[in-house]
Motif scaffolding. Structure first.
Motif, PDB file in Angstrom:
ATOM      1  N   GLN A  92       0.803  -1.225   0.000  1.00 19.49           N
ATOM      2  CA  GLN A  92       0.000   0.000   0.000  1.00 19.49           C
ATOM      3  C   GLN A  92       0.836   1.276   0.000  1.00 19.49           C
ATOM      4  O   GLN A  92       0.368   2.322  -0.434  1.00 19.49           O
ATOM      5  N   SER A  93       2.076   1.211   0.450  1.00 20.74           N
ATOM      6  CA  SER A  93       2.928   2.405   0.478  1.00 20.74           C
ATOM      7  C   SER A  93       3.279   2.894  -0.921  1.00 20.74           C
ATOM      8  O   SER A  93       3.742   4.025  -1.086  1.00 20.74           O
ATOM      9  N   GLU A  97      -0.857   9.586  -3.185  1.00 20.22           N
ATOM     10  CA  GLU A  97      -1.718  10.176  -2.155  1.00 20.22           C
ATOM     11  C   GLU A  97      -3.171  10.158  -2.600  1.00 20.22           C
ATOM     12  O   GLU A  97      -4.083   9.857  -1.814  1.00 20.22           O
ATOM     13  N   ARG A 100      -4.615   6.729  -2.147  1.00 27.28           N
ATOM     14  CA  ARG A 100      -4.827   6.434  -0.720  1.00 27.28           C
ATOM     15  C   ARG A 100      -6.119   7.088  -0.228  1.00 27.28           C
ATOM     16  O   ARG A 100      -6.887   6.468   0.511  1.00 27.28           O
ATOM     17  N   PHE A 105      -7.565   5.109   2.790  1.00 23.11           N
ATOM     18  CA  PHE A 105      -6.417   4.786   3.634  1.00 23.11           C
ATOM     19  C   PHE A 105      -5.881   6.001   4.385  1.00 23.11           C
ATOM     20  O   PHE A 105      -5.117   5.861   5.312  1.00 23.11           O
ATOM     21  N   ASP A 106      -6.259   7.196   3.948  1.00 23.91           N
ATOM     22  CA  ASP A 106      -5.825   8.424   4.636  1.00 23.91           C
ATOM     23  C   ASP A 106      -7.023   9.239   5.066  1.00 23.91           C
ATOM     24  O   ASP A 106      -8.077   9.198   4.518  1.00 23.91           O
TER      25      ASP A 106
END
Length: 106
Positions: A92-93, A97, A100, A105-106
């Motif tokens: 996932q990294s 952005e 995500r 995820f954020d």
């Protein structure tokens, strides 16, 4: 092919890769971080290293063919070689952005 032509071709390639989706994920493969390398060669051929979010992706053949077809439709690309790689393993990294946020995820 000049360096400027290569840069423009690579930008067009990124744009077209952003139109390729895994049918199960509402984010394009570029923003998911599935594209590891884009190399535009002097002869107009393109080498792309990509991976999948999971090695046993059920849509693998469909996605690979979609990538190859779309790459070969880019102005300046004479042929496309899509290499499927699993090193490094996707996680996932690697997502942008934007991806995500889209996936929560954020």
């Amino acid at each position: 092919m000049t360096q400027e032509e290569k840069t423009l071709t690579e930008e067009r390639i990124v744009d077209v890769l952003k139109t390729v989706y895994d049918p199960e994920i509402p984010v394009n493969i570029y923003d998911l971080g599935m594209i590891y390398k884009i190399e535009v060669n002097d002869d107009g051929s393109v080498d792309v290293d990509m991976t999948f979010t999971a090695p046993n992706c059920p849509a693998a053949d469909f996605i690979l063919e979609d990538v190859r077809t779309k790459l070969e439709s880019v102005d300046g690309v004479k042929s496309a070689n899509v290499n499927l790689v699993f090193e490094p393993a996707w996680d996932q990294s690697m997502m942008s952005e934007e991806a995500r946020v889209e996936l929560g995820f954020d």
